[in-house]
Design an enzyme around this catalytic site. Structure first.
Site, PDB file in Angstrom:
ATOM      1  N   LYS A  33      42.734  38.038  36.768  1.00 52.84           N
ATOM      2  CA  LYS A  33      42.542  38.331  38.032  1.00 52.84           C
ATOM      3  C   LYS A  33      40.934  38.143  38.490  1.00 52.84           C
ATOM      4  CE  LYS A  33      46.511  41.159  37.875  1.00 52.84           C
ATOM      5  NZ  LYS A  33      47.409  42.546  37.832  1.00 52.84           N
TER       6      LYS A  33
ATOM      7  N   GLN B 155      45.792  48.514  36.894  1.00 57.83           N
ATOM      8  CA  GLN B 155      46.721  47.754  36.016  1.00 57.83           C
ATOM      9  C   GLN B 155      47.592  48.608  35.208  1.00 57.83           C
ATOM     10  OE1 GLN B 155      46.479  44.247  35.888  1.00 57.83           O
ATOM     11  NE2 GLN B 155      48.289  44.433  34.619  1.00 57.83           N
TER      12      GLN B 155
ATOM     13  N   ASP C  94      48.498  45.786  45.393  1.00 59.48           N
ATOM     14  CA  ASP C  94      49.729  45.355  44.539  1.00 59.48           C
ATOM     15  C   ASP C  94      50.900  45.647  45.349  1.00 59.48           C
ATOM     16  OD1 ASP C  94      49.243  44.374  42.225  1.00 59.48           O
ATOM     17  OD2 ASP C  94      48.668  46.223  41.262  1.00 59.48           O
TER      18      ASP C  94
END
Ligand code: NAP
Length: 295
Positions: A58, A102, A125
């Site tokens: 990322k 995460q 997300d």
């Protein structure tokens, strides 16, 4: 005799590269227009190797397209309260346009509590209930990254979903459930969702014009479960250990690719199909969050 491929391989790496090039171009324009450059913050808790690898990818993607980024690392002993306070800070930080925590998190921290604490406008997300629910609203906000990646793949390969029979195998909160809603809302497809308790899975998958599998069981979908000419999207990624593999392991999808592919009109490989699209979607969402906050 030379074996000729009768199917199109859906190349997620190629499409993800195209998307990154388009985003890089947009960042250049934002600079010229003296507008806000997207800034992604990433929170990583603990030292899980797989999570570290995902986060590295990322960060690399942010660098490639010219986004600003901030990495925040915490020990896996951090309390839930402390983590929530850090999230408060990022929520308030006006320079950060989007941020992700995460997953997975250590067992003593509630994923739902943490996710719901993220401001929906910064939830790139697309995990919060508000963003999830917005899939069925007239004004969708930030879509969950992996389903968004699948929709983008279908669009860019000109797969017409309208009125088609789509079967989604797997009904998780992160992939199967939001994807099935997106296929109905944006894709105007007729959607069947199958899961662990579905009886006679084959009777459903065989009806699919478009079959999307997100389970995490290598080889679950075999040749006789797929209709001739179907489009097959394999979201599954399972690490399978074995001395026959170059690095001691291989990443396997849910579809028995070798035997299923010749029956399909189009199919994604694993790796190189949906995987690269998840990061591309994260970048798309971060750009969208930035432009929504700074019109
Ligand atoms: P998950 O939360 O474990 O959900 C799996 C889903 O599959 C559940 O809905 C489960 O049903 C269903 N299921 C389990 N066994 C089944 C069976 N035998 N037949 C039909 N359905 C079955 O996993 P996930 O997060 O959705 O991820 C699914 C897969 O996609 C994993 O391999 C994951 O690594 C991969 N993934 C890849 C990406 C990417 O970027 N490529 C991103 C996310 C996930 P129940 O709901 O009834 O338990």
């Amino acid at each position: 005799m030379v074996d000729e491929k009768t199917y199109t391989l859906i190349d997620g790496r190629k499409i993800a590269t195209q998307i990154k090039e388009e985003i890089t171009q947009r960042v250049q324009e934002l600079k010229q227009e003296e507008k806000k450059i997207p800034h992604l913050a990433i929170i990583l808790v603990g030292d899980d190797g797989a999570s570290q690898t995902y986060v590295d990818h990322k960060v690399k993607a942010c660098k490639e397209v010219g986004f600003h980024y901030t990495m925040m690392r915490f020990a896996d002993t951090i309390s839930e309260d402390k983590l929530l306070k850090h999230i408060d800070q990022v929520n308030k930080d006006s320079d950060v346009d989007g941020f992700i925590v995460q997953l997975p998190l250590p067992a003593h921290i509630s994923v739902e509590k943490i996710t719901e604490h993220i401001r929906p406008e910064k939830d790139v997300d697309g995990f919060t209930n508000r963003n999830f629910g917005s899939i069925v609203s007239k004004n969708p906000l930030l879509m969950p990254a992996t389903p968004l990646g699948v929709m983008e793949l279908l669009k860019r390969y000109n797969v017409d979903t309208e009125g088609k029979n789509c079967v989604v195998v797997g009904a998780s909160r992160l992939v199967g459930a939001p994807l099935s809603m997106m296929l109905v809302e944006q894709g105007r497809a007729t959607v069947t969702v199958c899961h662990k308790y579905t009886k006679d899975l084959k009777s459903f998958t065989r009806q699919a014009d478009i079959l999307i599998v997100a389970v995490g069981k290598p080889g679950l979908i075999t040749e006789e479960m797929v209709k001739e000419g179907a489009v097959v999207i394999d979201v599954g990624t399972t690490r399978v250990e074995g001395s026959q593999f170059k690095n001691g392991y291989a990443i396997k999808g849910d579809v028995d690719f070798k035997n299923v592919a010749p029956k399909c009109s189009m199919i994604t490989p694993v790796p190189g199909g949906v995987g690269p699209m998840t990061i591309a979607s994260l970048l798309l969402n971060t750009l969208r969050a930035t432009e929504l906050r700074n019109p």
